[in-house]
Structures are given as C-alpha cells and as structure tokens.
Design a protein around this motif. Structure first.
Motif, PDB file in Angstrom:
ATOM      1  N   PRO A 150       0.836  -1.204   0.000  1.00 38.45           N
ATOM      2  CA  PRO A 150       0.000   0.000   0.000  1.00 38.45           C
ATOM      3  C   PRO A 150       0.868   1.251   0.000  1.00 38.45           C
ATOM      4  CG  PRO A 150       0.006  -1.024   2.169  1.00 38.45           C
ATOM      5  CD  PRO A 150       0.699  -1.985   1.255  1.00 38.45           C
ATOM      6  N   PRO A 151       0.302   2.400  -0.384  1.00 43.98           N
ATOM      7  CA  PRO A 151       1.101   3.625  -0.408  1.00 43.98           C
ATOM      8  C   PRO A 151       1.765   3.876   0.943  1.00 43.98           C
ATOM      9  CG  PRO A 151      -0.998   4.000  -1.475  1.00 43.98           C
ATOM     10  CD  PRO A 151      -1.080   2.636  -0.846  1.00 43.98           C
ATOM     11  N   PRO A 152       3.056   4.140   0.930  1.00 43.88           N
ATOM     12  CA  PRO A 152       3.747   4.444   2.187  1.00 43.88           C
ATOM     13  C   PRO A 152       3.518   5.905   2.573  1.00 43.88           C
ATOM     14  CG  PRO A 152       5.288   4.598   0.377  1.00 43.88           C
ATOM     15  CD  PRO A 152       3.966   4.180  -0.228  1.00 43.88           C
ATOM     16  N   VAL A 153       4.050   6.288   3.710  1.00 42.11           N
ATOM     17  CA  VAL A 153       4.142   7.697   4.050  1.00 42.11           C
ATOM     18  C   VAL A 153       5.548   8.162   3.688  1.00 42.11           C
ATOM     19  CG1 VAL A 153       2.420   7.545   5.877  1.00 42.11           C
ATOM     20  CG2 VAL A 153       4.851   7.240   6.443  1.00 42.11           C
ATOM     21  N   SER A 154       5.691   9.444   3.505  1.00 41.70           N
ATOM     22  CA  SER A 154       7.009  10.039   3.263  1.00 41.70           C
ATOM     23  C   SER A 154       7.422  10.770   4.523  1.00 41.70           C
ATOM     24  CB  SER A 154       6.934  11.008   2.082  1.00 41.70           C
ATOM     25  OG  SER A 154       8.097  11.803   2.000  1.00 41.70           O
ATOM     26  N   ILE A 155       8.669  10.587   4.946  1.00 41.09           N
ATOM     27  CA  ILE A 155       9.170  11.257   6.148  1.00 41.09           C
ATOM     28  C   ILE A 155      10.534  11.854   5.838  1.00 41.09           C
ATOM     29  CG2 ILE A 155       9.851  11.022   8.567  1.00 41.09           C
ATOM     30  CD1 ILE A 155       7.958   8.697   8.837  1.00 41.09           C
ATOM     31  N   GLY A 156      10.666  13.153   6.037  1.00 36.70           N
ATOM     32  CA  GLY A 156      11.943  13.822   5.826  1.00 36.70           C
ATOM     33  C   GLY A 156      11.889  15.230   6.364  1.00 36.70           C
ATOM     34  N   PHE A 157      13.027  15.703   6.859  1.00 41.55           N
ATOM     35  CA  PHE A 157      13.069  17.019   7.493  1.00 41.55           C
ATOM     36  C   PHE A 157      13.978  17.993   6.757  1.00 41.55           C
ATOM     37  CE2 PHE A 157      12.295  14.010  11.170  1.00 41.55           C
ATOM     38  CZ  PHE A 157      10.914  14.155  11.112  1.00 41.55           C
ATOM     39  N   GLY A 158      14.225  17.736   5.482  1.00 43.78           N
ATOM     40  CA  GLY A 158      14.924  18.685   4.627  1.00 43.78           C
ATOM     41  C   GLY A 158      16.275  19.105   5.162  1.00 43.78           C
ATOM     42  N   SER A 159      16.470  20.414   5.294  1.00 42.80           N
ATOM     43  CA  SER A 159      17.754  20.949   5.734  1.00 42.80           C
ATOM     44  C   SER A 159      17.879  20.999   7.251  1.00 42.80           C
ATOM     45  CB  SER A 159      17.945  22.362   5.170  1.00 42.80           C
ATOM     46  OG  SER A 159      16.913  23.222   5.615  1.00 42.80           O
ATOM     47  N   MET A 160      16.860  20.551   7.968  1.00 43.39           N
ATOM     48  CA  MET A 160      16.927  20.575   9.428  1.00 43.39           C
ATOM     49  C   MET A 160      17.849  19.479   9.945  1.00 43.39           C
ATOM     50  SD  MET A 160      15.032  23.130  10.267  1.00 43.39           S
ATOM     51  CE  MET A 160      15.740  23.844   8.776  1.00 43.39           C
ATOM     52  N   THR A 161      18.526  19.768  11.040  1.00 45.32           N
ATOM     53  CA  THR A 161      19.415  18.788  11.660  1.00 45.32           C
ATOM     54  C   THR A 161      18.916  18.451  13.055  1.00 45.32           C
ATOM     55  OG1 THR A 161      20.861  20.513  12.579  1.00 45.32           O
ATOM     56  CG2 THR A 161      21.407  19.662  10.387  1.00 45.32           C
ATOM     57  N   THR A 162      19.295  17.281  13.527  1.00 48.83           N
ATOM     58  CA  THR A 162      18.972  16.859  14.888  1.00 48.83           C
ATOM     59  C   THR A 162      20.266  16.531  15.618  1.00 48.83           C
ATOM     60  OG1 THR A 162      18.749  14.543  14.235  1.00 48.83           O
ATOM     61  CG2 THR A 162      16.765  15.896  14.151  1.00 48.83           C
ATOM     62  N   PRO A 163      20.294  16.641  16.947  1.00 45.45           N
ATOM     63  CA  PRO A 163      21.524  16.384  17.684  1.00 45.45           C
ATOM     64  C   PRO A 163      22.044  14.958  17.470  1.00 45.45           C
ATOM     65  CG  PRO A 163      19.904  17.452  19.094  1.00 45.45           C
ATOM     66  CD  PRO A 163      19.201  17.082  17.838  1.00 45.45           C
ATOM     67  N   ASP A 164      21.146  13.995  17.346  1.00 49.64           N
ATOM     68  CA  ASP A 164      21.533  12.595  17.172  1.00 49.64           C
ATOM     69  C   ASP A 164      20.618  11.960  16.128  1.00 49.64           C
ATOM     70  OD1 ASP A 164      22.118   9.878  17.348  1.00 49.64           O
ATOM     71  OD2 ASP A 164      22.533   9.975  19.494  1.00 49.64           O
ATOM     72  N   PRO A 165      21.037  11.960  14.858  1.00 49.71           N
ATOM     73  CA  PRO A 165      20.181  11.419  13.798  1.00 49.71           C
ATOM     74  C   PRO A 165      19.760   9.976  14.033  1.00 49.71           C
ATOM     75  CG  PRO A 165      21.992  12.672  12.854  1.00 49.71           C
ATOM     76  CD  PRO A 165      22.278  12.544  14.316  1.00 49.71           C
ATOM     77  N   GLN A 166      20.619   9.164  14.658  1.00 50.99           N
ATOM     78  CA  GLN A 166      20.265   7.762  14.888  1.00 50.99           C
ATOM     79  C   GLN A 166      19.124   7.637  15.884  1.00 50.99           C
ATOM     80  OE1 GLN A 166      23.848   5.602  15.879  1.00 50.99           O
ATOM     81  NE2 GLN A 166      24.320   5.237  13.719  1.00 50.99           N
ATOM     82  N   VAL A 167      19.131   8.468  16.924  1.00 45.46           N
ATOM     83  CA  VAL A 167      18.041   8.448  17.897  1.00 45.46           C
ATOM     84  C   VAL A 167      16.731   8.860  17.213  1.00 45.46           C
ATOM     85  CG1 VAL A 167      17.119   9.567  19.970  1.00 45.46           C
ATOM     86  CG2 VAL A 167      19.509   8.832  19.909  1.00 45.46           C
ATOM     87  N   THR A 168      16.805   9.897  16.388  1.00 44.38           N
ATOM     88  CA  THR A 168      15.607  10.338  15.670  1.00 44.38           C
ATOM     89  C   THR A 168      15.102   9.239  14.754  1.00 44.38           C
ATOM     90  OG1 THR A 168      16.375  12.637  15.755  1.00 44.38           O
ATOM     91  CG2 THR A 168      14.679  12.101  14.131  1.00 44.38           C
ATOM     92  N   THR A 169      16.019   8.595  14.051  1.00 43.97           N
ATOM     93  CA  THR A 169      15.612   7.530  13.131  1.00 43.97           C
ATOM     94  C   THR A 169      14.949   6.384  13.880  1.00 43.97           C
ATOM     95  OG1 THR A 169      17.444   8.107  11.656  1.00 43.97           O
ATOM     96  CG2 THR A 169      16.401   5.955  11.320  1.00 43.97           C
ATOM     97  N   ARG A 170      15.491   6.012  15.034  1.00 42.02           N
ATOM     98  CA  ARG A 170      14.886   4.922  15.813  1.00 42.02           C
ATOM     99  C   ARG A 170      13.468   5.289  16.243  1.00 42.02           C
ATOM    100  NH1 ARG A 170      20.234   4.197  17.913  1.00 42.02           N
ATOM    101  NH2 ARG A 170      19.781   5.505  19.739  1.00 42.02           N
ATOM    102  N   ALA A 171      13.270   6.553  16.642  1.00 39.49           N
ATOM    103  CA  ALA A 171      11.926   6.982  17.047  1.00 39.49           C
ATOM    104  C   ALA A 171      10.968   6.926  15.855  1.00 39.49           C
ATOM    105  CB  ALA A 171      11.979   8.394  17.619  1.00 39.49           C
ATOM    106  N   VAL A 172      11.453   7.332  14.683  1.00 39.22           N
ATOM    107  CA  VAL A 172      10.610   7.305  13.482  1.00 39.22           C
ATOM    108  C   VAL A 172      10.244   5.868  13.117  1.00 39.22           C
ATOM    109  CG1 VAL A 172      10.656   7.710  10.986  1.00 39.22           C
ATOM    110  CG2 VAL A 172      11.421   9.509  12.557  1.00 39.22           C
ATOM    111  N   VAL A 173      11.234   4.976  13.136  1.00 44.33           N
ATOM    112  CA  VAL A 173      10.981   3.576  12.778  1.00 44.33           C
ATOM    113  C   VAL A 173      10.008   2.936  13.769  1.00 44.33           C
ATOM    114  CG1 VAL A 173      12.051   1.296  12.561  1.00 44.33           C
ATOM    115  CG2 VAL A 173      13.140   3.297  11.526  1.00 44.33           C
ATOM    116  N   ALA A 174      10.175   3.246  15.055  1.00 46.81           N
ATOM    117  CA  ALA A 174       9.260   2.704  16.067  1.00 46.81           C
ATOM    118  C   ALA A 174       7.843   3.229  15.858  1.00 46.81           C
ATOM    119  CB  ALA A 174       9.759   3.065  17.464  1.00 46.81           C
TER     120      ALA A 174
END
Length: 416
Positions: free
Chosen positions: A250-274
C-alpha cells in the motif's frame, strides 16, 4: 528588463526563486539568479544565468553550534548562531552582489537575500521588489510567521505588532554585518536604526496560495498574493529499487526534514521507525541534510537521500516534514494529508495553518517527537477520511493556480 534575483539559504529557500525566474524569463525579461555555488546546477539546469554568492549554508546548519541551537528550539540561540554566520558572509555577499547586479534594472529578493539586496539597491540606485514565500507585511488577520500561533488570541493589535517585530528581529540580527559591509565594501553610511528605507515604493509579492492563506482584508493594493511559485514538473525516473518498493504494498508515508538537523540522527531515526511500526505504516525516509540513518531499518522502510517532492508526494498516503514554506507548499499541492514536525522559525506557523485547514493533524514539535506522538499523528493522517478528502480538494485548488505567471504579470506591469 534586466532582473537580478538574490536567493540565499537552503534548497527550499532558493527553488521558488528559480521558478519565479523562469516565469520572468518567459515574460521577456533577462534574469540572473544570485545564490550559493551549491545551487549552480539547479539554476543553470533551469536555463537561468547564475551568479555565485560565496558561503555554504549546509556547513552552518550542520555545525555543532547550530545543531545545539536547533535542538533547544530557542530562537534567540538560533539567531545568535545565524548572526555570527552573517558577520562572516556579509562582506563576501556585498562583493558578489555588486557583480551579480552590475547591469540590473530591478532587484528582487525574499527574506534570505533581502538585507543584501537593500544595500545593493541603495548603492546602485536600482529599485527593489520584495518577493517572499512567507507573509511579511503587517496585518491584523494572523500573527507574524516567527511568532507563536497563540499570539492571535491577544487580538488583531497583537497580530499586527508581531509582524513589525518579526521584521525587526530579522533586521537587527543582520544590522552589524550590514553596517560593516556598507562601510568596507559599498562605501555607504550605516542604515537607519530600524532598517533601510526603500529607494521607491513598489509592490510586494507573496508566493503563497490564497487557498492556503486568504488575502488579509487590511492589506493595501501593493501586496500581491500570487499563488505558489513551483518549477514545471519534469519527467523523473525513480531508481528501480524505489519503484519496486512503492509497488510492493500500500502507499507508504514520506518522512523527511529537509535541511533541518537533529543532535543525534540515529536516535531520531529509531523513534521514526518505532512510530511506523506502532502505526503499521510503510515509509520512504528522506535522509536530507540531517542525515537520518539508513542503518538497521526494516524492509518496510526505504531510505534515500532525496526524491523530487512533486514526484513523490502524490504517491504517498501522507507527507511528514518540517514545515518549511516550500515543502509545505509541495505537500499541500500533492493533495495528501501533511504531518508537520516544526523545528523553528516559520515552521510552527505552517504547521498551525495545516491543522486549521483540516488537512493534517496537530503539529508534532521536534522536541516532542517520539514513538507515540508521531504514531498518533500518522494514524490520524492515514485513517481520517474527511482529512483525506479536504487535502485532495485543497491540492486541486492549488494546482489550478499559476502563481509564477501572476507574479511575472505584476513585475511586467511596473513602470520604473
């Protein structure tokens, strides 16, 4: 006319002006676009003349100081980091701007290039048209774009004042750098305390859809709400792996924050995947400048650096993004629900607007982003039939507009 557009910032800050430049060229004007070297291919690929402006915005955004400021969400801290960057760049931009505007009959700039353009306008005696992708003229109808949406509860007087203060915040942040550039490069006296005065009164363009932000009743005739400035959609061939992923379920969602940065990209990615797992959604994850991690993601998540928004967004169930003006425009034009995760600046403004239009759930501020908050927003976005219908109807209205042509008509009607 010979027109020089000055557009500084991230891709989302620059791309609308490339679209505007194309429209001006179609209207018979000679157009030169001044921006960072990063966007040379974007500008020349569209067939416009490019003039380089030194400086690398991505380096500033990815610096430890800016990452920490963005993580805090503190606009004063963000402004301090930005002010230091402008101190370093102002002399270079003044030098480069003199070359870019050497034969111009008209200068045009939005917020990113406006302070440089104002000084150049004064030096070269060339008029300036302000062309913004955020509302930048006082009104009682809504608060200034960098003020909390709740400001509106204080009434129209507070809204109007907030617009005046918005312009002052942006000017005062740049004023010291502007004074130095005026003295050392342009041979000008410092600008007045409250900001430069225009060479002559000219119309102001706002590249915003009136279907998204109705024209305020208290704006004068010089304020033009033209519709969004989109590049013409071109044929784009997706990588086979992305096409296979889209076709695999089925159609997925798109997730991206463009030029924004986060202090810990891996932590953000884990939260998104969860959050995706909790809400039962597949996703295309756009890593962007923030470097969302491709490590340890399930096969229900496809990670890529970037995909043209006008190609991807119509193919997804919902678009999750940071709420930048350009990304919000693309998300709304696609006719799908938008989930805004604002970081700072005008992003909360657009997140509030998306919610008020009923085409997305309440914004999820970056500092509140976690498995539960994002999962709840995703579930609402993909299951609310009324929201999907409203998003589709709004997208159709936006796609029926031609903001670029309307803006070019205003400029072509000027008598300089």
């Amino acid at each position: 006319m010979n027109i020089t557009l000055i557009a500084l910032g991230s891709r989302g800050d620059v791309q609308p002006y490339v679209a505007l430049g194309l429209g001006l060229r179609r209207a018979g004007h000679a157009v030169r676009l001044a921006s960072h070297d990063t966007f040379h291919a974007l500008v020349t690929g569209a067939g416009l003349e490019f003039a380089p402006m030194r400086g690398n915005v991505q380096e500033v955004v990815n610096s430890p100081e800016m990452r920490a400021a963005l993580a805090s969400g503190n606009m004063l801290a963000i402004n301090r980091v930005s002010a230091r960057a402008t101190q370093q760049g102002a002399l270079l931009w003044a030098e480069d701007g003199l070359i870019a505007a050497r034969d111009a009959d008209l200068l045009m700039a939005g917020i990113g290039g406006m302070n440089v353009a104002q000084a150049l306008s004064e030096k070269l005696r060339v008029p300036l048209v302000e062309a913004h992708v955020v509302p930048f003229h006082p009104t009682r109808a809504f608060a200034g774009a960098i003020f909390p949406p709740g400001t509106a509860r204080l009434g129209g007087w507070a809204n109007r004042l907030s617009h005046v203060l918005t312009r002052q915040v942006m000017w005062q942040m740049f004023r010291a750098a502007d004074t130095r550039a005026r003295r050392e490069v342009l041979g000008l006296s410092p600008a007045p305390l409250l900001g430069p005065r225009p060479l002559r009164p000219l119309p102001t363009l706002h590249g915003i859809s009136p279907a998204v932000l109705p024209r305020p009743a208290d704006w004068d005739a010089a304020q033009h709400l033209t519709g969004y400035w989109f590049l013409p959609q071109e044929a784009w061939t997706p990588p086979p792996a992305l096409e296979a992923f889209l076709n695999a379920g089925p159609p997925p969602v798109s997730i991206g924050f463009g030029s924004m940065t986060t202090p810990d990209p891996q932590v953000t990615t884990r939260a998104v995947v969860a959050a995706l797992a909790r809400s039962g959604q597949r996703a295309v994850l756009l890593s962007g400048w923030g470097g969302l991690s491709a490590a340890d993601v399930p096969d229900t998540v496809f990670v890529t650096d970037s995909v043209p928004h006008d190609w991807l967004f119509p193919r997804v169930a919902a678009a999750v993004h940071h709420g930048g003006a350009g990304t919000t425009a693309a998300g709304l034009a696609a006719g799908v629900p938008n989930v805004v995760v604002p970081f700072f600046g005008d992003q909360p403004f657009w997140g509030d607007r998306v919610q008020r239009l009923g085409v997305g759930p309440a914004p999820v501020p970056r500092r509140a982003l976690n498995e539960r908050t994002l999962a709840d927003a995703l579930t609402r976005a993909v299951t609310d039939a009324g929201m999907r219908d409203r998003a589709a109807a709004l997208g159709a209205r936006i796609r029926a507009e031609d903001g670029v042509t309307r803006a070019a008509e205003v400029v072509s009607g000027l008598r300089l």
